[in-house]
Design a protein around this motif. Structure first.
Motif, PDB file in Angstrom:
ATOM      1  N   GLY A  86      37.461 106.580  17.382  1.00 12.67           N
ATOM      2  CA  GLY A  86      37.139 105.729  16.238  1.00 12.67           C
ATOM      3  C   GLY A  86      35.699 105.843  15.798  1.00 12.67           C
ATOM      4  O   GLY A  86      35.114 104.894  15.284  1.00 12.67           O
ATOM      5  N   VAL A  87      35.114 107.000  15.949  1.00 14.69           N
ATOM      6  CA  VAL A  87      33.695 107.199  15.667  1.00 14.69           C
ATOM      7  C   VAL A  87      33.369 106.970  14.191  1.00 14.69           C
ATOM      8  O   VAL A  87      34.189 107.218  13.316  1.00 14.69           O
ATOM      9  N   ASN A  88      32.171 106.450  13.960  1.00 18.37           N
ATOM     10  CA  ASN A  88      31.597 106.402  12.614  1.00 18.37           C
ATOM     11  C   ASN A  88      30.178 106.954  12.700  1.00 18.37           C
ATOM     12  O   ASN A  88      29.681 107.259  13.786  1.00 18.37           O
ATOM     13  N   VAL A  89      29.526 107.089  11.566  1.00 18.25           N
ATOM     14  CA  VAL A  89      28.192 107.713  11.542  1.00 18.25           C
ATOM     15  C   VAL A  89      27.194 106.906  12.365  1.00 18.25           C
ATOM     16  O   VAL A  89      26.410 107.469  13.138  1.00 18.25           O
ATOM     17  N   ALA A  90      27.211 105.582  12.213  1.00 13.72           N
ATOM     18  CA  ALA A  90      26.241 104.745  12.931  1.00 13.72           C
ATOM     19  C   ALA A  90      26.380 104.906  14.445  1.00 13.72           C
ATOM     20  O   ALA A  90      25.383 105.054  15.157  1.00 13.72           O
ATOM     21  N   LEU A  91      27.597 104.891  14.940  1.00 16.13           N
ATOM     22  CA  LEU A  91      27.829 105.042  16.378  1.00 16.13           C
ATOM     23  C   LEU A  91      27.409 106.431  16.848  1.00 16.13           C
ATOM     24  O   LEU A  91      26.715 106.573  17.859  1.00 16.13           O
ATOM     25  N   ALA A  92      27.816 107.455  16.130  1.00 14.30           N
ATOM     26  CA  ALA A  92      27.471 108.818  16.515  1.00 14.30           C
ATOM     27  C   ALA A  92      25.958 109.010  16.551  1.00 14.30           C
ATOM     28  O   ALA A  92      25.421 109.598  17.497  1.00 14.30           O
ATOM     29  N   PHE A  93      25.279 108.516  15.546  1.00 17.06           N
ATOM     30  CA  PHE A  93      23.829 108.665  15.476  1.00 17.06           C
ATOM     31  C   PHE A  93      23.158 107.952  16.651  1.00 17.06           C
ATOM     32  O   PHE A  93      22.277 108.512  17.307  1.00 17.06           O
ATOM     33  N   GLU A  94      23.598 106.739  16.930  1.00 16.21           N
ATOM     34  CA  GLU A  94      23.040 105.959  18.044  1.00 16.21           C
ATOM     35  C   GLU A  94      23.211 106.703  19.372  1.00 16.21           C
ATOM     36  O   GLU A  94      22.274 106.817  20.158  1.00 16.21           O
ATOM     37  N   GLU A 108      29.185 101.061  25.556  1.00 18.86           N
ATOM     38  CA  GLU A 108      29.796  99.795  25.125  1.00 18.86           C
ATOM     39  C   GLU A 108      28.850  99.012  24.213  1.00 18.86           C
ATOM     40  O   GLU A 108      29.269  98.440  23.208  1.00 18.86           O
ATOM     41  N   ALA A 109      27.564  98.990  24.534  1.00 22.40           N
ATOM     42  CA  ALA A 109      26.578  98.298  23.688  1.00 22.40           C
ATOM     43  C   ALA A 109      26.490  98.958  22.314  1.00 22.40           C
ATOM     44  O   ALA A 109      26.408  98.269  21.283  1.00 22.40           O
ATOM     45  N   ALA A 110      26.537 100.278  22.279  1.00 22.97           N
ATOM     46  CA  ALA A 110      26.502 100.996  20.996  1.00 22.97           C
ATOM     47  C   ALA A 110      27.764 100.707  20.182  1.00 22.97           C
ATOM     48  O   ALA A 110      27.703 100.592  18.954  1.00 22.97           O
ATOM     49  N   LEU A 111      28.894 100.569  20.850  1.00 23.29           N
ATOM     50  CA  LEU A 111      30.138 100.220  20.160  1.00 23.29           C
ATOM     51  C   LEU A 111      30.042  98.844  19.502  1.00 23.29           C
ATOM     52  O   LEU A 111      30.482  98.658  18.360  1.00 23.29           O
ATOM     53  N   VAL A 112      29.451  97.896  20.213  1.00 24.79           N
ATOM     54  CA  VAL A 112      29.271  96.556  19.641  1.00 24.79           C
ATOM     55  C   VAL A 112      28.379  96.627  18.408  1.00 24.79           C
ATOM     56  O   VAL A 112      28.684  96.045  17.363  1.00 24.79           O
ATOM     57  N   ALA A 117      27.903  96.476  12.464  1.00 25.84           N
ATOM     58  CA  ALA A 117      27.342  97.065  11.250  1.00 25.84           C
ATOM     59  C   ALA A 117      28.386  97.236  10.148  1.00 25.84           C
ATOM     60  O   ALA A 117      28.042  97.510   9.000  1.00 25.84           O
ATOM     61  N   MET A 118      29.656  97.066  10.477  1.00 26.62           N
ATOM     62  CA  MET A 118      30.720  97.191   9.476  1.00 26.62           C
ATOM     63  C   MET A 118      30.982  95.813   8.883  1.00 26.62           C
ATOM     64  O   MET A 118      31.381  94.893   9.598  1.00 26.62           O
ATOM     65  N   VAL A 119      30.720  95.676   7.601  1.00 24.83           N
ATOM     66  CA  VAL A 119      30.890  94.387   6.924  1.00 24.83           C
ATOM     67  C   VAL A 119      31.490  94.592   5.538  1.00 24.83           C
ATOM     68  O   VAL A 119      31.316  95.640   4.914  1.00 24.83           O
ATOM     69  N   LEU A 120      32.178  93.564   5.060  1.00 23.10           N
ATOM     70  CA  LEU A 120      32.648  93.538   3.684  1.00 23.10           C
ATOM     71  C   LEU A 120      31.530  92.928   2.854  1.00 23.10           C
ATOM     72  O   LEU A 120      31.257  91.730   2.943  1.00 23.10           O
TER      73      LEU A 120
END
Length: 133
Positions: A86-94, A108-112, A117-120
């Motif tokens: 379920g990777v996204n750019v923010a997680l991959a970069f971190e 796990e901390a990076a996943l949180v 960071a995902m918001v409507l």
């Protein structure tokens, strides 16, 4: 040495690698774009892992949890090989920029952080500051 594998259905992984490189990541990514040709997935994965040293730290970032691409990497998970779905750019970069060795707790901390960071945007009250551009 940290090895990073980006793997996805079709070309998402290649786009993610391109985006991370644009943002400044200096990793030498191993990219798997599954099902874009007739090459079976399992031999591609085996070839990648055959190129790693036994003491390498391996981070595998895949697109869909329990998808066929993710499942091809699950057998390789161990204390030095981390498979994240379920990777996204923010997680991959971190995770790619983390200077210290990766641990389950660090991931796990990076996943949180990535989830937070995902918001409507429609639901967020943004203050209009006329001095901002």
């Amino acid at each position: 040495m940290r090895q990073v594998v980006l793997a996805s259905h079709h070309r998402f992984a290649q786009g993610l690698a391109d985006t991370l490189e644009f943002l400044g990541s200096k990793n030498d990514f191993k990219v798997v774009c599954a099902y874009v040709d007739d090459e079976p997935l399992a031999p591609q994965v085996q070839k990648i892992f055959d190129g790693f040293a036994p003491d390498d730290e391996v981070l595998v970032l895949t697109d869909i949890m329990q998808g066929s691409v993710n499942q091809a990497f699950v057998p390789y998970a161990n204390p030095h090989t981390f498979v994240v779905a379920g990777v996204n750019v923010a997680l991959a970069f971190e995770l790619c920029l983390a200077p210290e060795p990766l641990t389950m707790e660090r991931i796990e901390a990076a996943l949180v952080q990535a989830r937070d960071a995902m918001v409507l945007i429609n639901t967020i009250q943004v203050e209009d500051d006329e001095e901002d551009e």
